[in-house]
Design a protein around this motif. Structure first.
Motif, PDB file in Angstrom:
ATOM      1  N   ASN A 152       4.894   0.925   2.850  1.00  0.00           N
ATOM      2  CA  ASN A 152       4.937   2.172   2.083  1.00  0.00           C
ATOM      3  C   ASN A 152       3.709   3.040   2.326  1.00  0.00           C
ATOM      4  N   SER A 153       2.929   2.715   3.347  1.00  0.00           N
ATOM      5  CA  SER A 153       1.619   3.352   3.500  1.00  0.00           C
ATOM      6  C   SER A 153       1.699   4.795   3.958  1.00  0.00           C
ATOM      7  N   ALA A 154       2.807   5.201   4.616  1.00  0.00           N
ATOM      8  CA  ALA A 154       2.964   6.580   5.089  1.00  0.00           C
ATOM      9  C   ALA A 154       3.714   7.393   4.048  1.00  0.00           C
ATOM     10  N   HIS A 155       2.999   7.848   3.050  1.00  0.00           N
ATOM     11  CA  HIS A 155       3.559   8.675   1.972  1.00  0.00           C
ATOM     12  C   HIS A 155       4.778   8.020   1.310  1.00  0.00           C
ATOM     13  N   GLY A 156       4.713   6.715   1.180  1.00  0.00           N
ATOM     14  CA  GLY A 156       5.739   6.000   0.434  1.00  0.00           C
ATOM     15  C   GLY A 156       6.784   5.280   1.249  1.00  0.00           C
ATOM     16  N   GLY A 198      -1.759   1.680  -5.088  1.00  0.00           N
ATOM     17  CA  GLY A 198      -1.387   3.084  -5.006  1.00  0.00           C
ATOM     18  C   GLY A 198      -1.662   3.822  -6.304  1.00  0.00           C
ATOM     19  N   PHE A 199      -0.832   4.820  -6.599  1.00  0.00           N
ATOM     20  CA  PHE A 199      -0.989   5.692  -7.758  1.00  0.00           C
ATOM     21  C   PHE A 199      -0.734   4.918  -9.048  1.00  0.00           C
ATOM     22  N   LYS A 200      -1.757   4.877  -9.915  1.00  0.00           N
ATOM     23  CA  LYS A 200      -1.675   4.040 -11.109  1.00  0.00           C
ATOM     24  C   LYS A 200      -0.791   4.632 -12.206  1.00  0.00           C
ATOM     25  N   ASP A 201      -0.817   5.936 -12.381  1.00  0.00           N
ATOM     26  CA  ASP A 201      -0.202   6.544 -13.560  1.00  0.00           C
ATOM     27  C   ASP A 201       1.215   7.059 -13.336  1.00  0.00           C
ATOM     28  N   GLY A 202       1.908   6.495 -12.372  1.00  0.00           N
ATOM     29  CA  GLY A 202       3.292   6.861 -12.129  1.00  0.00           C
ATOM     30  C   GLY A 202       4.207   5.674 -12.337  1.00  0.00           C
ATOM     31  N   ILE A 203       5.301   5.645 -11.602  1.00  0.00           N
ATOM     32  CA  ILE A 203       6.252   4.530 -11.651  1.00  0.00           C
ATOM     33  C   ILE A 203       6.360   3.961 -10.246  1.00  0.00           C
ATOM     34  N   LEU A 204       5.786   2.782 -10.061  1.00  0.00           N
ATOM     35  CA  LEU A 204       5.793   2.094  -8.765  1.00  0.00           C
ATOM     36  C   LEU A 204       5.111   2.921  -7.667  1.00  0.00           C
ATOM     37  N   GLY A 205       4.098   3.708  -8.054  1.00  0.00           N
ATOM     38  CA  GLY A 205       3.370   4.524  -7.099  1.00  0.00           C
ATOM     39  C   GLY A 205       3.929   5.905  -6.900  1.00  0.00           C
ATOM     40  N   ILE A 231       0.860  -1.189   0.000  1.00  0.00           N
ATOM     41  CA  ILE A 231       0.000   0.000   0.000  1.00  0.00           C
ATOM     42  C   ILE A 231       0.896   1.238   0.000  1.00  0.00           C
ATOM     43  N   VAL A 232       0.759   2.067  -1.052  1.00  0.00           N
ATOM     44  CA  VAL A 232       1.636   3.223  -1.219  1.00  0.00           C
ATOM     45  C   VAL A 232       0.831   4.514  -1.021  1.00  0.00           C
ATOM     46  N   GLY A 233       1.111   5.210   0.061  1.00  0.00           N
ATOM     47  CA  GLY A 233       0.581   6.541   0.283  1.00  0.00           C
ATOM     48  C   GLY A 233      -0.928   6.657   0.384  1.00  0.00           C
ATOM     49  N   LYS A 234      -1.393   7.900   0.241  1.00  0.00           N
ATOM     50  CA  LYS A 234      -2.805   8.231   0.435  1.00  0.00           C
ATOM     51  C   LYS A 234      -3.703   7.573  -0.597  1.00  0.00           C
TER      52      LYS A 234
END
Length: 252
Positions: free
Chosen positions: A40-44, A198-205, A9-12
């Motif tokens: 990675n849940s706390a902002h990465g 996590g964030f889909k449109d980046g690199i590894l979140g 789980i990556v970030g918010k």
């Protein structure tokens, strides 16, 4: 026993994806216990006490960690309070926290183990020898292993090494779900990497610009984990009665 495991789980955005999708996943797959990797849940990087409580409020039952386990000092309080959270077992014995814990689910005992690989990672204790030591002294009805490692070869080696000795070995850390969920020859459910949430449109979140820049100029760049954007949820459902493993990938 039907276990849902949610990958890193990556970030918010990752936490939002858990909040929005976990109730439906539990109903659809008749899940009895939910485990998530929260390193990675706390902002990465790392986890805080408030984020631990947040994830639990969404329906997560247990949290595993990895190489960012100790990035936030608050994690030591979680360990001291004996919360349902573990860090990689092959850190030195003097390190705070537990590397495995047992929980009871419908009169069945589930042992959850967290291990960390050594290829291209910190030179901590040998995870293969550490899990041998554990299995020599501890037993349970079902044994679940989160192997947090960098290379596919080390993950696959651990899967075969533990085949028939544990119920499941799932890989975490690379943030990319692999297409190799399988029941191994002697019955262990295995996947090389569950993938990230996590964030889909980046690199590894992470926002892609800084990562691409580093590949272009070899200079350090601060990784940014966005708070807004489309998300992805990666998970697996493991059924220890039917002997099945089913990868899940939800994209917005």
């Amino acid at each position: 026993m039907r276990i849902l495991f949610i990958g890193d789980i990556v970030g918010k955005i990752g936490r939002r994806m858990v909040k929005e999708n976990l109730p439906n996943l539990k109903r659809e797959y008749n899940i009895q216990y939910t485990i998530a990797n929260g390193e990675n849940s706390a902002h990465g990087k790392g986890i805080t006490e408030s984020i631990y409580r947040e994830l639990m409020s969404y329906g997560v039952d247990f949290i595993t960690l990895g190489n960012h386990a100790f990035h936030k000092e608050e994690v030591f309080n979680l360990f001291e309070q004996n919360k349902k959270i573990i860090r990689p077992m092959n850190y030195p014995k003097v390190v705070s926290g537990d590397g495995y814990k047992k929980v009871n689910i419908n009169n069945k005992e589930l042992m959850i183990v967290n291990l960390q690989g050594r290829s291209f990672m910190e030179p901590i204790d040998n995870p293969f020898m550490i899990i041998d030591e554990l299995l020599e002294k501890e037993t349970a009805d079902e044994i679940f292993v989160d192997f947090h490692c960098e290379t596919t070869s080390e993950a696959i080696a651990m899967g075969h090494y533990l085949d028939g000795r544990v119920s499941a070995v799932v890989g975490t850390h690379t943030h990319v779900q692999t297409n190799d969920g399988v029941v191994l020859e002697n019955g262990t459910k295995y996947i090389t990497d569950v993938g990230m949430t996590g964030f889909k449109d980046g690199i590894l979140g992470i926002e892609k610009e800084a990562v691409i820049s580093r590949f272009l100029n070899q200079l350090p760049a601060r990784h940014k984990v966005p708070d807004k954007g489309k998300g992805i949820l990666s998970a697996v459902v493991i059924d220890t009665v039917k002997d099945t493993i089913e990868p899940i990938l939800i994209r917005e």
